[in-house]
Design a protein around this motif. Structure first.
Motif, PDB file in Angstrom:
ATOM      1  N   PRO A 167     -27.754 -45.280  47.132  1.00  0.00           N
ATOM      2  CA  PRO A 167     -28.007 -44.052  47.900  1.00  0.00           C
ATOM      3  C   PRO A 167     -27.276 -42.848  47.314  1.00  0.00           C
ATOM      4  CG  PRO A 167     -27.499 -45.869  49.370  1.00  0.00           C
ATOM      5  CD  PRO A 167     -27.182 -46.341  47.974  1.00  0.00           C
ATOM      6  N   ALA A 168     -28.032 -41.820  46.925  1.00  0.00           N
ATOM      7  CA  ALA A 168     -27.435 -40.599  46.381  1.00  0.00           C
ATOM      8  C   ALA A 168     -28.519 -39.534  46.303  1.00  0.00           C
ATOM      9  CB  ALA A 168     -26.856 -40.832  44.989  1.00  0.00           C
ATOM     10  N   MET A 169     -28.128 -38.296  46.605  1.00  0.00           N
ATOM     11  CA  MET A 169     -29.031 -37.169  46.398  1.00  0.00           C
ATOM     12  C   MET A 169     -28.687 -36.523  45.066  1.00  0.00           C
ATOM     13  SD  MET A 169     -29.600 -33.810  48.786  1.00  0.00           S
ATOM     14  CE  MET A 169     -30.748 -32.497  48.321  1.00  0.00           C
ATOM     15  N   HIS A 170     -29.714 -36.121  44.321  1.00  0.00           N
ATOM     16  CA  HIS A 170     -29.489 -35.441  43.042  1.00  0.00           C
ATOM     17  C   HIS A 170     -30.032 -34.024  43.093  1.00  0.00           C
ATOM     18  CE1 HIS A 170     -29.054 -39.471  40.710  1.00  0.00           C
ATOM     19  NE2 HIS A 170     -27.955 -39.113  41.335  1.00  0.00           N
ATOM     20  N   ILE A 171     -29.157 -33.080  42.768  1.00  0.00           N
ATOM     21  CA  ILE A 171     -29.542 -31.670  42.659  1.00  0.00           C
ATOM     22  C   ILE A 171     -29.143 -31.194  41.274  1.00  0.00           C
ATOM     23  CG2 ILE A 171     -29.386 -31.215  45.133  1.00  0.00           C
ATOM     24  CD1 ILE A 171     -26.625 -30.046  44.744  1.00  0.00           C
ATOM     25  N   ASP A 172     -29.748 -30.096  40.828  1.00  0.00           N
ATOM     26  CA  ASP A 172     -29.391 -29.599  39.493  1.00  0.00           C
ATOM     27  C   ASP A 172     -28.262 -28.569  39.592  1.00  0.00           C
ATOM     28  OD1 ASP A 172     -30.532 -27.123  40.081  1.00  0.00           O
ATOM     29  OD2 ASP A 172     -32.337 -27.469  38.899  1.00  0.00           O
ATOM     30  N   THR A 173     -27.861 -28.020  38.467  1.00  0.00           N
ATOM     31  CA  THR A 173     -26.688 -27.132  38.487  1.00  0.00           C
ATOM     32  C   THR A 173     -26.970 -25.815  39.225  1.00  0.00           C
ATOM     33  OG1 THR A 173     -27.261 -26.468  36.216  1.00  0.00           O
ATOM     34  CG2 THR A 173     -25.494 -28.066  36.471  1.00  0.00           C
ATOM     35  N   ASP A 174     -28.214 -25.317  39.186  1.00  0.00           N
ATOM     36  CA  ASP A 174     -28.519 -24.108  39.964  1.00  0.00           C
ATOM     37  C   ASP A 174     -28.340 -24.389  41.456  1.00  0.00           C
ATOM     38  OD1 ASP A 174     -29.202 -22.564  37.751  1.00  0.00           O
ATOM     39  OD2 ASP A 174     -31.340 -23.047  37.886  1.00  0.00           O
ATOM     40  N   GLU A 175     -28.900 -25.510  41.885  1.00  0.00           N
ATOM     41  CA  GLU A 175     -28.795 -25.877  43.302  1.00  0.00           C
ATOM     42  C   GLU A 175     -27.341 -26.139  43.679  1.00  0.00           C
ATOM     43  OE1 GLU A 175     -33.183 -27.927  43.768  1.00  0.00           O
ATOM     44  OE2 GLU A 175     -31.626 -29.052  42.729  1.00  0.00           O
ATOM     45  N   SER A 176     -26.626 -26.803  42.784  1.00  0.00           N
ATOM     46  CA  SER A 176     -25.221 -27.122  43.022  1.00  0.00           C
ATOM     47  C   SER A 176     -24.399 -25.842  43.196  1.00  0.00           C
ATOM     48  CB  SER A 176     -24.705 -27.939  41.842  1.00  0.00           C
ATOM     49  OG  SER A 176     -23.371 -28.320  42.033  1.00  0.00           O
ATOM     50  N   ASN A 177     -24.636 -24.868  42.323  1.00  0.00           N
ATOM     51  CA  ASN A 177     -23.929 -23.595  42.422  1.00  0.00           C
ATOM     52  C   ASN A 177     -24.370 -22.800  43.650  1.00  0.00           C
ATOM     53  OD1 ASN A 177     -22.264 -23.800  40.142  1.00  0.00           O
ATOM     54  ND2 ASN A 177     -23.924 -23.153  38.787  1.00  0.00           N
ATOM     55  N   ALA A 178     -25.639 -22.892  43.983  1.00  0.00           N
ATOM     56  CA  ALA A 178     -26.164 -22.124  45.121  1.00  0.00           C
ATOM     57  C   ALA A 178     -25.586 -22.611  46.448  1.00  0.00           C
ATOM     58  CB  ALA A 178     -27.683 -22.215  45.165  1.00  0.00           C
ATOM     59  N   VAL A 179     -25.139 -23.870  46.481  1.00  0.00           N
ATOM     60  CA  VAL A 179     -24.554 -24.398  47.721  1.00  0.00           C
ATOM     61  C   VAL A 179     -23.050 -24.613  47.580  1.00  0.00           C
ATOM     62  CG1 VAL A 179     -26.733 -25.522  48.320  1.00  0.00           C
ATOM     63  CG2 VAL A 179     -24.935 -26.878  47.209  1.00  0.00           C
ATOM     64  N   SER A 180     -22.482 -24.275  46.421  1.00  0.00           N
ATOM     65  CA  SER A 180     -21.057 -24.549  46.161  1.00  0.00           C
ATOM     66  C   SER A 180     -20.734 -26.028  46.377  1.00  0.00           C
ATOM     67  CB  SER A 180     -20.148 -23.712  47.063  1.00  0.00           C
ATOM     68  OG  SER A 180     -19.991 -22.441  46.538  1.00  0.00           O
ATOM     69  N   ALA A 181     -21.508 -26.896  45.773  1.00  0.00           N
ATOM     70  CA  ALA A 181     -21.278 -28.335  45.907  1.00  0.00           C
ATOM     71  C   ALA A 181     -19.935 -28.713  45.298  1.00  0.00           C
ATOM     72  CB  ALA A 181     -22.396 -29.110  45.220  1.00  0.00           C
ATOM     73  N   PHE A 182     -19.329 -29.750  45.844  1.00  0.00           N
ATOM     74  CA  PHE A 182     -18.036 -30.226  45.346  1.00  0.00           C
ATOM     75  C   PHE A 182     -18.097 -31.740  45.247  1.00  0.00           C
ATOM     76  CE2 PHE A 182     -18.020 -29.483  49.925  1.00  0.00           C
ATOM     77  CZ  PHE A 182     -17.687 -30.726  50.427  1.00  0.00           C
ATOM     78  N   ASN A 183     -17.149 -32.298  44.532  1.00  0.00           N
ATOM     79  CA  ASN A 183     -17.050 -33.751  44.393  1.00  0.00           C
ATOM     80  C   ASN A 183     -16.847 -34.394  45.757  1.00  0.00           C
ATOM     81  OD1 ASN A 183     -17.390 -35.272  42.140  1.00  0.00           O
ATOM     82  ND2 ASN A 183     -15.454 -34.607  41.191  1.00  0.00           N
ATOM     83  N   GLY A 184     -17.710 -35.317  46.120  1.00  0.00           N
ATOM     84  CA  GLY A 184     -17.562 -35.996  47.402  1.00  0.00           C
ATOM     85  C   GLY A 184     -18.420 -35.383  48.498  1.00  0.00           C
ATOM     86  N   LEU A 185     -19.129 -34.306  48.158  1.00  0.00           N
ATOM     87  CA  LEU A 185     -20.035 -33.687  49.151  1.00  0.00           C
ATOM     88  C   LEU A 185     -21.040 -34.722  49.648  1.00  0.00           C
ATOM     89  CD1 LEU A 185     -21.332 -31.232  50.612  1.00  0.00           C
ATOM     90  CD2 LEU A 185     -22.652 -30.817  48.529  1.00  0.00           C
ATOM     91  N   GLU A 186     -21.304 -34.704  50.966  1.00  0.00           N
ATOM     92  CA  GLU A 186     -22.319 -35.586  51.523  1.00  0.00           C
ATOM     93  C   GLU A 186     -23.458 -34.763  52.117  1.00  0.00           C
ATOM     94  OE1 GLU A 186     -20.305 -39.709  52.785  1.00  0.00           O
ATOM     95  OE2 GLU A 186     -19.932 -38.080  54.193  1.00  0.00           O
ATOM     96  N   GLY A 187     -24.649 -35.306  52.032  1.00  0.00           N
ATOM     97  CA  GLY A 187     -25.820 -34.672  52.623  1.00  0.00           C
ATOM     98  C   GLY A 187     -26.307 -35.490  53.799  1.00  0.00           C
TER      99      GLY A 187
END
Lengths: 192, 192
Positions: A167-187
């Motif tokens: 189980p894992a969601m995959h987003i690209d770097t644009d999406e990651s930056n647009a949401v300020s994703a961090f290590n351990g982020l859960e969806g």
């Protein structure tokens, strides 16, 4: 069990066929395992290539293993635009009419007439976790990402279900930056 | 009246003080108007500069006019990372402790110890449109963006209200790519 899953950022990368691998890295070349990825059997490799578009080239792009039946280049929309490639948003493997590029390795180069995509955001789930979340393969869902400063609910997220997945969601770097994703982020899948 | 507003993508750009403008472009330099922006009185300029970070430089970055009391560099998180600058997500003008960089122009260069930010997503509204939408200055809202293939509801959107504004939401290129924004895209404030 939790209905949440980790959210991972996929940086730009390439999947190659054995034939292309040997053109790029020499006859008999094999991929060198560097690091396991979250999806069982998938791994980052030591091998790197340069992706060349009409406007610019992008050096030092990772290859992910194992080799695949088709060569595929996954870029962010920012990447694709910067090197001048029109890459559609697609699911992995859906390559008909996708972008073209040249790929350069230390031993040779190839031209692909299609294979460059911007990956459609997606969640890998096992049959068990999908059942717990009330979703099935190919469902399109909304996922809430509770970050600090750039919270978002992303739509058009494809659910992919297989017993081979973790189980894992995959987003690209644009999406990651647009949401300020961090290590351990859960969806979390939500209804809007 | 509609409760929707246009959504515009802000590419990387720089605002400069008159003093910095003259160092970069020569004594007595003035900004050359190229194109009006949606916000009254704001304009894109012919002048361009190079932004230099610890890892790399980014040539050909636009200046937006008119000159301001403080020099400010607005990058996407992708940009900032690629040139090696730690730029926080901030509202325009909130520069204390923000990123450092060198800026190079045709006549000279400057070093700024702060001023590099990733712009916090925001909506410009007039007092009238804010009242119609039931929001006020500094409110933090959710905005639904109904695009084709990358729909999203973006949170942590700051409302800014002034009679000098024209109604428009501003997102950066990472956010624009993450939602597949297009020319003419409209946003709508929603409750989650």
């Amino acid at each position: 069990m939790s209905k949440k899953f980790i959210v991972e950022t996929s940086a730009r990368h390439v999947h190659v066929t054995q034939e292309h691998l040997e053109i790029l890295f020499g006859k008999g070349a094999a991929l060198t395992h560097k690091k396991d990825l979250s999806q069982p059997g998938q791994f980052a490799c030591e091998e790197r290539v340069t992706i060349v578009g009409p406007k610019k080239e992008m050096p030092n792009v990772s290859i992910l293993g194992p080799v695949r039946p088709e060569t595929q280049v996954e870029l962010s929309a920012t990447d694709a635009r910067s090197i001048g490639i029109a890459a559609p948003i697609r699911e992995s493997g859906d390559l008909n009419g996708s972008g073209a590029c040249k790929i350069i390795g230390p031993a040779g180069e190839i031209e692909i007439s299609q294979g460059v995509i911007v990956a459609k955001r997606h969640i890998h789930l096992t049959p068990e976790t999908a059942a717990e979340m009330g979703v099935k393969d190919k469902d399109i869902v909304w996922v809430k990402l509770d970050t600090n400063g750039r919270k978002a609910v992303l739509g058009d997220v494809v659910v992919r279900v297989s017993p081979k997945y973790a189980p894992a969601m995959h987003i690209d770097t644009d999406e990651s930056n647009a949401v300020s994703a961090f290590n351990g982020l859960e969806g979390e899948i939500v209804k809007l």
